[in-house]
Enzyme design. Structure first.
Site, PDB file in Angstrom:
ATOM      1  CB  CYS A  30      -0.912  -0.053   1.229  1.00  0.00           C
ATOM      2  SG  CYS A  30      -1.784   1.478   1.593  1.00  0.00           S
ATOM      3  CB  CYS A  33       0.278   1.845   4.077  1.00  0.00           C
ATOM      4  SG  CYS A  33      -1.423   1.271   3.941  1.00  0.00           S
TER       5      CYS A  33
END
Length: 106
Positions: A30, A33
Site C-alpha cells: 500500500c 500506507c
C-alpha cells in the site's frame, strides 16, 4: 517506533491497554500506507508514555481487520478503554492526527 501487533496480541496490546491506543491498519503493498508511516512513527515518539501506537498488517492479520470492518487502508482506529472512539481513513496531516491523539488524552 510503532509496536507491531498481530491477531494474537491485539486483545492484550489494544483492548486491555491502560493507556489509549492508535492502531494503524496497513499493508506492505500500500503506497499511501508507506506515506503515512513516517508520520505515525513521529507521533509514536511524541506521545510516548501517553498513547500507545501500534501497527497491524492486514494481510497477515485478517481476523482483527474483518472484526473492525477494515475495507480501505491506511485506516487508523483510536481506542480508549478497549473501545473505538475515533477513526481516520487515508493519509492525513500530522497536525490532524496529533489533535485526535490529544483528544484521547482529554
Amino acid at each position: 517506533m510503532s509496536l507491531e501487533i498481530s491477531d494474537q496480541t491485539f486483545k492484550e496490546e489494544v483492548l486491555s491497554s491502560k493507556e489509549p491506543v492508535l492502531v494503524d491498519f496497513w499493508a506492505e503493498w500500500c503506497g499511501p500506507c508507506r506515506s503515512l508511516k513516517p508520520i505515525v512513527d513521529e507521533l509514536s515518539e511524541e506521545f510516548k508514555g501517553k498513547v500507545k501506537v501500534a501497527k497491524i498488517d492486514i494481510d497477515a492479520n485478517q481476523e482483527v481487520s474483518v472484526e473492525y470492518g477494515i475495507r480501505n487502508i491506511p485506516t487508523l482506529l483510536f481506542f480508549k478503554n478497549g473501545q473505538v472512539v475515533d477513526k481516520v481513513i487515508g493519509v492525513q496531516p500530522k497536525e490532524k492526527l496529533a489533535e485526535k491523539m490529544n483528544a484521547l488524552l482529554g
